[in-house]
Design a protein around this motif. Sequence first.
Motif, PDB file in Angstrom:
ATOM      1  N   LEU A  24       0.823  -1.217   0.000  1.00  0.00           N
ATOM      2  CA  LEU A  24       0.000   0.000   0.000  1.00  0.00           C
ATOM      3  C   LEU A  24       0.856   1.266   0.000  1.00  0.00           C
ATOM      4  O   LEU A  24       0.429   2.310  -0.487  1.00  0.00           O
ATOM      5  CB  LEU A  24      -0.934   0.013   1.209  1.00  0.00           C
ATOM      6  CG  LEU A  24      -2.132  -0.929   1.123  1.00  0.00           C
ATOM      7  CD1 LEU A  24      -2.811  -1.064   2.483  1.00  0.00           C
ATOM      8  CD2 LEU A  24      -3.124  -0.435   0.070  1.00  0.00           C
ATOM      9  N   ALA A  25       2.070   1.176   0.546  1.00  0.00           N
ATOM     10  CA  ALA A  25       2.948   2.336   0.658  1.00  0.00           C
ATOM     11  C   ALA A  25       3.900   2.499  -0.519  1.00  0.00           C
ATOM     12  O   ALA A  25       4.519   3.553  -0.677  1.00  0.00           O
ATOM     13  CB  ALA A  25       3.762   2.242   1.956  1.00  0.00           C
ATOM     14  N   LEU A  26       4.024   1.469  -1.367  1.00  0.00           N
ATOM     15  CA  LEU A  26       4.983   1.529  -2.469  1.00  0.00           C
ATOM     16  C   LEU A  26       4.471   2.393  -3.612  1.00  0.00           C
ATOM     17  O   LEU A  26       3.269   2.501  -3.847  1.00  0.00           O
ATOM     18  CB  LEU A  26       5.298   0.121  -2.978  1.00  0.00           C
ATOM     19  CG  LEU A  26       6.094  -0.746  -2.016  1.00  0.00           C
ATOM     20  CD1 LEU A  26       6.156  -2.185  -2.515  1.00  0.00           C
ATOM     21  CD2 LEU A  26       7.501  -0.190  -1.822  1.00  0.00           C
ATOM     22  N   LYS A  27       5.443   2.964  -4.349  1.00  0.00           N
ATOM     23  CA  LYS A  27       5.150   3.838  -5.486  1.00  0.00           C
ATOM     24  C   LYS A  27       5.792   3.263  -6.749  1.00  0.00           C
ATOM     25  O   LYS A  27       6.742   2.476  -6.671  1.00  0.00           O
ATOM     26  CB  LYS A  27       5.704   5.231  -5.203  1.00  0.00           C
ATOM     27  CG  LYS A  27       5.070   5.874  -3.989  1.00  0.00           C
ATOM     28  CD  LYS A  27       5.731   7.187  -3.657  1.00  0.00           C
ATOM     29  CE  LYS A  27       5.103   7.741  -2.395  1.00  0.00           C
ATOM     30  NZ  LYS A  27       6.011   8.444  -1.565  1.00  0.00           N
ATOM     31  N   PRO A  28       5.292   3.672  -7.917  1.00  0.00           N
ATOM     32  CA  PRO A  28       5.887   3.196  -9.177  1.00  0.00           C
ATOM     33  C   PRO A  28       7.394   3.459  -9.212  1.00  0.00           C
ATOM     34  O   PRO A  28       7.867   4.498  -8.767  1.00  0.00           O
ATOM     35  CB  PRO A  28       5.168   4.015 -10.246  1.00  0.00           C
ATOM     36  CG  PRO A  28       3.865   4.385  -9.620  1.00  0.00           C
ATOM     37  CD  PRO A  28       4.176   4.575  -8.152  1.00  0.00           C
ATOM     38  N   ARG A  56      -4.688  -0.136  -8.209  1.00  0.00           N
ATOM     39  CA  ARG A  56      -3.883   1.071  -7.948  1.00  0.00           C
ATOM     40  C   ARG A  56      -3.140   1.546  -9.185  1.00  0.00           C
ATOM     41  O   ARG A  56      -2.458   2.567  -9.157  1.00  0.00           O
ATOM     42  CB  ARG A  56      -2.876   0.815  -6.823  1.00  0.00           C
ATOM     43  CG  ARG A  56      -3.558   0.752  -5.458  1.00  0.00           C
ATOM     44  CD  ARG A  56      -2.594   0.798  -4.301  1.00  0.00           C
ATOM     45  NE  ARG A  56      -1.621   1.872  -4.419  1.00  0.00           N
ATOM     46  CZ  ARG A  56      -0.357   1.769  -3.988  1.00  0.00           C
ATOM     47  NH1 ARG A  56       0.075   0.671  -3.411  1.00  0.00           N
ATOM     48  NH2 ARG A  56       0.478   2.777  -4.119  1.00  0.00           N
ATOM     49  N   GLY A  57      -3.239   0.795 -10.289  1.00  0.00           N
ATOM     50  CA  GLY A  57      -2.614   1.215 -11.539  1.00  0.00           C
ATOM     51  C   GLY A  57      -1.116   0.996 -11.609  1.00  0.00           C
ATOM     52  O   GLY A  57      -0.440   1.601 -12.436  1.00  0.00           O
ATOM     53  N   MET A 101      11.352   0.463 -13.731  1.00  0.00           N
ATOM     54  CA  MET A 101      10.273   0.712 -14.693  1.00  0.00           C
ATOM     55  C   MET A 101       9.084   1.332 -13.954  1.00  0.00           C
ATOM     56  O   MET A 101       9.150   1.588 -12.766  1.00  0.00           O
ATOM     57  CB  MET A 101       9.889  -0.589 -15.399  1.00  0.00           C
ATOM     58  CG  MET A 101      10.964  -1.073 -16.366  1.00  0.00           C
ATOM     59  SD  MET A 101      10.543  -2.612 -17.216  1.00  0.00           S
ATOM     60  CE  MET A 101       9.091  -2.140 -18.154  1.00  0.00           C
ATOM     61  N   GLU A 102       7.982   1.504 -14.642  1.00  0.00           N
ATOM     62  CA  GLU A 102       6.821   2.179 -14.054  1.00  0.00           C
ATOM     63  C   GLU A 102       6.120   1.370 -12.982  1.00  0.00           C
ATOM     64  O   GLU A 102       5.251   1.884 -12.297  1.00  0.00           O
ATOM     65  CB  GLU A 102       5.813   2.553 -15.158  1.00  0.00           C
ATOM     66  CG  GLU A 102       5.010   1.386 -15.712  1.00  0.00           C
ATOM     67  CD  GLU A 102       5.725   0.521 -16.754  1.00  0.00           C
ATOM     68  OE1 GLU A 102       5.122  -0.474 -17.181  1.00  0.00           O
ATOM     69  OE2 GLU A 102       6.868   0.818 -17.136  1.00  0.00           O
ATOM     70  N   GLY A 103       6.509   0.127 -12.800  1.00  0.00           N
ATOM     71  CA  GLY A 103       5.889  -0.711 -11.788  1.00  0.00           C
ATOM     72  C   GLY A 103       6.748  -0.845 -10.548  1.00  0.00           C
ATOM     73  O   GLY A 103       7.751  -0.158 -10.370  1.00  0.00           O
ATOM     74  N   VAL A 104       6.334  -1.772  -9.700  1.00  0.00           N
ATOM     75  CA  VAL A 104       7.110  -2.146  -8.521  1.00  0.00           C
ATOM     76  C   VAL A 104       7.833  -3.443  -8.854  1.00  0.00           C
ATOM     77  O   VAL A 104       7.246  -4.348  -9.445  1.00  0.00           O
ATOM     78  CB  VAL A 104       6.193  -2.332  -7.288  1.00  0.00           C
ATOM     79  CG1 VAL A 104       6.911  -3.052  -6.160  1.00  0.00           C
ATOM     80  CG2 VAL A 104       5.676  -0.980  -6.805  1.00  0.00           C
ATOM     81  N   THR A 105       9.094  -3.538  -8.499  1.00  0.00           N
ATOM     82  CA  THR A 105       9.882  -4.741  -8.741  1.00  0.00           C
ATOM     83  C   THR A 105      10.211  -5.404  -7.409  1.00  0.00           C
ATOM     84  O   THR A 105      10.737  -4.752  -6.506  1.00  0.00           O
ATOM     85  CB  THR A 105      11.194  -4.408  -9.479  1.00  0.00           C
ATOM     86  OG1 THR A 105      10.879  -3.707 -10.684  1.00  0.00           O
ATOM     87  CG2 THR A 105      11.972  -5.667  -9.817  1.00  0.00           C
ATOM     88  N   ILE A 106       9.880  -6.686  -7.307  1.00  0.00           N
ATOM     89  CA  ILE A 106      10.242  -7.479  -6.134  1.00  0.00           C
ATOM     90  C   ILE A 106      11.330  -8.453  -6.572  1.00  0.00           C
ATOM     91  O   ILE A 106      11.172  -9.138  -7.579  1.00  0.00           O
ATOM     92  CB  ILE A 106       9.043  -8.277  -5.592  1.00  0.00           C
ATOM     93  CG1 ILE A 106       7.924  -7.341  -5.136  1.00  0.00           C
ATOM     94  CG2 ILE A 106       9.482  -9.198  -4.444  1.00  0.00           C
ATOM     95  CD1 ILE A 106       6.646  -8.071  -4.753  1.00  0.00           C
ATOM     96  N   GLY A 121       1.464 -10.555  -0.464  1.00  0.00           N
ATOM     97  CA  GLY A 121       0.896  -9.440   0.264  1.00  0.00           C
ATOM     98  C   GLY A 121       1.164  -8.109  -0.422  1.00  0.00           C
ATOM     99  O   GLY A 121       0.270  -7.258  -0.512  1.00  0.00           O
ATOM    100  N   ILE A 122       2.387  -7.922  -0.905  1.00  0.00           N
ATOM    101  CA  ILE A 122       2.714  -6.683  -1.622  1.00  0.00           C
ATOM    102  C   ILE A 122       1.814  -6.541  -2.842  1.00  0.00           C
ATOM    103  O   ILE A 122       1.268  -5.464  -3.103  1.00  0.00           O
ATOM    104  CB  ILE A 122       4.211  -6.650  -2.004  1.00  0.00           C
ATOM    105  CG1 ILE A 122       5.068  -6.487  -0.737  1.00  0.00           C
ATOM    106  CG2 ILE A 122       4.494  -5.539  -3.020  1.00  0.00           C
ATOM    107  CD1 ILE A 122       6.563  -6.660  -0.961  1.00  0.00           C
ATOM    108  N   ALA A 123       1.637  -7.626  -3.583  1.00  0.00           N
ATOM    109  CA  ALA A 123       0.756  -7.593  -4.764  1.00  0.00           C
ATOM    110  C   ALA A 123      -0.659  -7.192  -4.359  1.00  0.00           C
ATOM    111  O   ALA A 123      -1.299  -6.363  -5.021  1.00  0.00           O
ATOM    112  CB  ALA A 123       0.758  -8.948  -5.462  1.00  0.00           C
ATOM    113  N   ALA A 124      -1.148  -7.751  -3.263  1.00  0.00           N
ATOM    114  CA  ALA A 124      -2.487  -7.396  -2.783  1.00  0.00           C
ATOM    115  C   ALA A 124      -2.559  -5.910  -2.436  1.00  0.00           C
ATOM    116  O   ALA A 124      -3.544  -5.232  -2.746  1.00  0.00           O
ATOM    117  CB  ALA A 124      -2.865  -8.246  -1.573  1.00  0.00           C
ATOM    118  N   GLY A 125      -1.508  -5.386  -1.820  1.00  0.00           N
ATOM    119  CA  GLY A 125      -1.457  -3.967  -1.496  1.00  0.00           C
ATOM    120  C   GLY A 125      -1.427  -3.081  -2.729  1.00  0.00           C
ATOM    121  O   GLY A 125      -1.862  -1.938  -2.697  1.00  0.00           O
TER     122      GLY A 125
END
Length: 144
Positions: free
Chosen positions: A25-29, A76-77, A105-110, A49-53
Amino acid sequence: MERFPTKRISSSPEETEAIGREIGLALKPGESVALSGGLGAGKTCIARGIAAGLGIAENITSPTYTIVSEYPAGSRGIPLYHIDAYRLSGDEDFENTGAGEYIGMEGVTIIEWCDRIPRSIPPDALRIEIAISGPHSRIMIISK
């Protein structure tokens, strides 16, 4: 107040996933999350969990054999790029797979098993070290 607490304790896989959801929920692109911990520590559980957030409803599984799994943006886009470095032999192997192109990139990377590719992890990545402290309990050290 800190954006991410520095230590979290979980007593179940569900609680571990809930902690991941809070983080998501706190992460940004453009942000990266580097996960470390032994087999069965809960890295993929945190990733779910991160994906759900991020609002991603797809089932998140470990991409060990595919190296990278891409998940389209959820509510959340923000898309998710889930990398597993377990089968890689180091930073050069990581770069040869092309997986490094996902970072920033424009997403979040785990990145699971980040300790296998230390030079490839962005210096500003959120780092989560997971230690097994009991049959279902985990201690997570979170740093930026």
